[in-house]
Write an enzyme that holds these catalytic residues in place. Sequence first.
Site, PDB file in Angstrom:
ATOM      1  N   ARG A 134       0.815  -1.233   0.000  1.00 56.22           N
ATOM      2  CA  ARG A 134       0.000   0.000   0.000  1.00 56.22           C
ATOM      3  C   ARG A 134       0.839   1.270   0.000  1.00 56.22           C
ATOM      4  O   ARG A 134       0.394   2.337   0.401  1.00 56.22           O
ATOM      5  CB  ARG A 134      -0.976   0.023   1.177  1.00 56.22           C
ATOM      6  CG  ARG A 134      -1.934  -1.148   1.158  1.00 56.22           C
ATOM      7  CD  ARG A 134      -3.271  -0.822   1.786  1.00 56.22           C
ATOM      8  NE  ARG A 134      -4.183  -1.920   1.567  1.00 56.22           N
ATOM      9  CZ  ARG A 134      -4.327  -2.952   2.386  1.00 56.22           C
ATOM     10  NH1 ARG A 134      -3.641  -3.011   3.499  1.00 56.22           N
ATOM     11  NH2 ARG A 134      -5.176  -3.912   2.095  1.00 56.22           N
ATOM     12  N   LYS A 156       4.111  11.757 -10.966  1.00 56.63           N
ATOM     13  CA  LYS A 156       3.236  10.973 -11.857  1.00 56.63           C
ATOM     14  C   LYS A 156       3.899   9.629 -12.119  1.00 56.63           C
ATOM     15  O   LYS A 156       5.089   9.570 -12.455  1.00 56.63           O
ATOM     16  CB  LYS A 156       3.024  11.697 -13.186  1.00 56.63           C
ATOM     17  CG  LYS A 156       1.961  12.771 -13.112  1.00 56.63           C
ATOM     18  CD  LYS A 156       1.611  13.276 -14.497  1.00 56.63           C
ATOM     19  CE  LYS A 156       0.550  14.365 -14.410  1.00 56.63           C
ATOM     20  NZ  LYS A 156       0.298  15.019 -15.709  1.00 56.63           N
ATOM     21  N   GLU A 250      -2.980  18.273 -10.685  1.00 60.09           N
ATOM     22  CA  GLU A 250      -3.538  18.722 -11.964  1.00 60.09           C
ATOM     23  C   GLU A 250      -5.038  19.006 -11.864  1.00 60.09           C
ATOM     24  O   GLU A 250      -5.813  18.621 -12.728  1.00 60.09           O
ATOM     25  CB  GLU A 250      -3.261  17.657 -13.042  1.00 60.09           C
ATOM     26  CG  GLU A 250      -3.157  18.217 -14.440  1.00 60.09           C
ATOM     27  CD  GLU A 250      -2.579  17.234 -15.445  1.00 60.09           C
ATOM     28  OE1 GLU A 250      -1.502  16.672 -15.194  1.00 60.09           O
ATOM     29  OE2 GLU A 250      -3.224  17.028 -16.480  1.00 60.09           O
ATOM     30  N   ARG A 255      -0.885  22.636 -13.755  1.00 56.54           N
ATOM     31  CA  ARG A 255      -0.059  21.491 -14.124  1.00 56.54           C
ATOM     32  C   ARG A 255      -0.386  21.001 -15.535  1.00 56.54           C
ATOM     33  O   ARG A 255       0.492  20.477 -16.228  1.00 56.54           O
ATOM     34  CB  ARG A 255      -0.227  20.352 -13.105  1.00 56.54           C
ATOM     35  CG  ARG A 255       0.721  19.213 -13.413  1.00 56.54           C
ATOM     36  CD  ARG A 255       0.875  18.206 -12.295  1.00 56.54           C
ATOM     37  NE  ARG A 255       1.896  17.244 -12.672  1.00 56.54           N
ATOM     38  CZ  ARG A 255       2.481  16.393 -11.866  1.00 56.54           C
ATOM     39  NH1 ARG A 255       2.151  16.373 -10.589  1.00 56.54           N
ATOM     40  NH2 ARG A 255       3.408  15.550 -12.308  1.00 56.54           N
ATOM     41  N   ASN A 259       1.438  19.612 -20.199  1.00 60.10           N
ATOM     42  CA  ASN A 259       1.034  18.699 -21.278  1.00 60.10           C
ATOM     43  C   ASN A 259       1.024  19.381 -22.639  1.00 60.10           C
ATOM     44  O   ASN A 259       0.450  18.839 -23.594  1.00 60.10           O
ATOM     45  CB  ASN A 259      -0.353  18.116 -20.985  1.00 60.10           C
ATOM     46  CG  ASN A 259      -0.286  17.152 -19.828  1.00 60.10           C
ATOM     47  OD1 ASN A 259       0.691  16.442 -19.673  1.00 60.10           O
ATOM     48  ND2 ASN A 259      -1.311  17.157 -18.999  1.00 60.10           N
ATOM     49  N   HIS A 262       1.398  17.249 -25.625  1.00 60.45           N
ATOM     50  CA  HIS A 262       1.308  15.841 -25.219  1.00 60.45           C
ATOM     51  C   HIS A 262       0.053  15.130 -25.713  1.00 60.45           C
ATOM     52  O   HIS A 262       0.080  13.920 -25.895  1.00 60.45           O
ATOM     53  CB  HIS A 262       1.412  15.722 -23.689  1.00 60.45           C
ATOM     54  CG  HIS A 262       2.835  15.843 -23.202  1.00 60.45           C
ATOM     55  ND1 HIS A 262       3.600  16.964 -23.440  1.00 60.45           N
ATOM     56  CD2 HIS A 262       3.627  14.991 -22.508  1.00 60.45           C
ATOM     57  CE1 HIS A 262       4.805  16.795 -22.900  1.00 60.45           C
ATOM     58  NE2 HIS A 262       4.846  15.604 -22.332  1.00 60.45           N
ATOM     59  N   HIS A 266       1.040  11.942 -27.482  1.00 64.00           N
ATOM     60  CA  HIS A 266       0.690  10.600 -26.991  1.00 64.00           C
ATOM     61  C   HIS A 266      -0.056   9.804 -28.058  1.00 64.00           C
ATOM     62  O   HIS A 266       0.148   8.599 -28.203  1.00 64.00           O
ATOM     63  CB  HIS A 266      -0.161  10.687 -25.721  1.00 64.00           C
ATOM     64  CG  HIS A 266       0.629  11.060 -24.495  1.00 64.00           C
ATOM     65  ND1 HIS A 266       0.047  11.446 -23.313  1.00 64.00           N
ATOM     66  CD2 HIS A 266       1.965  11.106 -24.271  1.00 64.00           C
ATOM     67  CE1 HIS A 266       0.977  11.714 -22.421  1.00 64.00           C
ATOM     68  NE2 HIS A 266       2.147  11.516 -22.971  1.00 64.00           N
ATOM     69  N   HIS A 280       9.396   9.319 -27.146  1.00 62.27           N
ATOM     70  CA  HIS A 280       8.433  10.228 -26.511  1.00 62.27           C
ATOM     71  C   HIS A 280       8.754  11.699 -26.820  1.00 62.27           C
ATOM     72  O   HIS A 280       7.887  12.464 -27.246  1.00 62.27           O
ATOM     73  CB  HIS A 280       8.407   9.983 -25.000  1.00 62.27           C
ATOM     74  CG  HIS A 280       7.549  10.962 -24.254  1.00 62.27           C
ATOM     75  ND1 HIS A 280       6.178  10.983 -24.351  1.00 62.27           N
ATOM     76  CD2 HIS A 280       7.874  11.990 -23.417  1.00 62.27           C
ATOM     77  CE1 HIS A 280       5.690  11.966 -23.602  1.00 62.27           C
ATOM     78  NE2 HIS A 280       6.694  12.590 -23.028  1.00 62.27           N
TER      79      HIS A 280
HETATM   80  N1  GLY Z   1       4.950  15.372 -17.461  1.00 62.87           N
HETATM   81  C1  GLY Z   1       3.806  16.105 -17.142  1.00 62.87           C
HETATM   82  C2  GLY Z   1       3.573  16.252 -15.676  1.00 62.87           C
HETATM   83  O1  GLY Z   1       4.398  15.866 -14.882  1.00 62.87           O
HETATM   84  O2  GLY Z   1       2.544  16.738 -15.272  1.00 62.87           O
END
Ligand code: GLY
Length: 383
Positions: A134, A156, A250, A255, A259, A262, A266, A280
């Site tokens: 956990r 993240k 975020e 935050r 992106n 992105h 992505h 990437h």
């Molecule tokens: N790489 C994007 C973030 O850390 O929010």
Amino acid sequence: MRDGATALASGLSETIVQVALPGRSYAIVIGEGLIASTGRRIAQALPGARCAVVSDENVAALYLAPLKASLEQHGLFLGEAIVAPGEASKSFPVLAKLSETLLTLGVERGDCVIAFGGGVVGDLAGFAASILRRGVRVVQVPTSLLAQVDSSVGGKTGIDTKQGKNLIGTFHQPSLVLADTSVLSTLSPREFRAGYAEVVKYGLLGDAAFFAWLEQNWTEISSGQGGKRRHAVETSCRAKAAIIAADEKETKGTRALLNLGHTFGHALEACAGYSDRLLHGEAIAIGMRLAFTFSVELGLCPAGDAARVERHFAAVGLPTTIASIPGTKPAPDDLLRLMAQDKKVKGGKLALVLVRGIGAAFVEPDISLPRLTEFLTRECGRR
Ligand code: GLY
């Protein structure tokens, strides 16, 4: 490429950037030759914690020995788990095997996992640490430029599924980040350029002066001359630390600016099968150029700014068009379907990070799908 031992024999000065979070603040230590002091630093920052190291085969071959020696010197080394390099390791089967290996190594609640590698290892090991018993602590020791300036900071973690990238994961802040800039000298020029795209991102999203500095200094940054590379890493980490302190999960819109490029990127990576066809950072370079061009088409951004961004990426050797992706090209419908899986989608509405110019990114919460379809159709046909 220099060998690992030569890279580690450099000087020893360091800078500390603090990520300020209530009750969970942590330091990003940036400097040359830090790996050899990992054991001492963890003994000081996390007293009593023993360490299991997660790495990939490439990083382990170059740098596991000095990291292990440093941990053993302080009696902290529990063992290692080595995964295959590449995005394919961010998967449920690799996560399951890694979690069982960490349990077999005897990682307890008070111990820590060291994520020792690039973005793939950081995301995978961070996720494993966040669910093991956990939640155990993680120390990020990023070895790629991309991981040092972005993925190792901010907590993240995650893996990929066929529905898209990073759709399964957690927020799990590290307890410490050690960014040893001397190891960047063993990156291939292609990997270095891919990480550099994330450095440029900080200029494009909120710091026009930094972007201008990068335009002037990118040759020294890539050759590693004269402290410029270190300045680029520090400036990027300071920018990211400020954003994380303002909007850790975020939820406030700040935050999400990280992106930039992105959502496009992505989708492009997924179309390329998360393979070596498109790294990437390369996908993000194309994605940021698309975000600028789309912003120009919507009348939001001066065309000159988009041209400047495209010129800089081209000068550095980063791709800027969908046509430049080797092999089968993505179709507009596939890109749209993948973009609709983005984590910023709310109530079925697609949000995108767009720009009013260099250094002025913002979140547009309701993108016109017909305009986007038209744009992507044109970009997929562009040569
Ligand atoms: N790489 C994007 C973030 O850390 O929010």
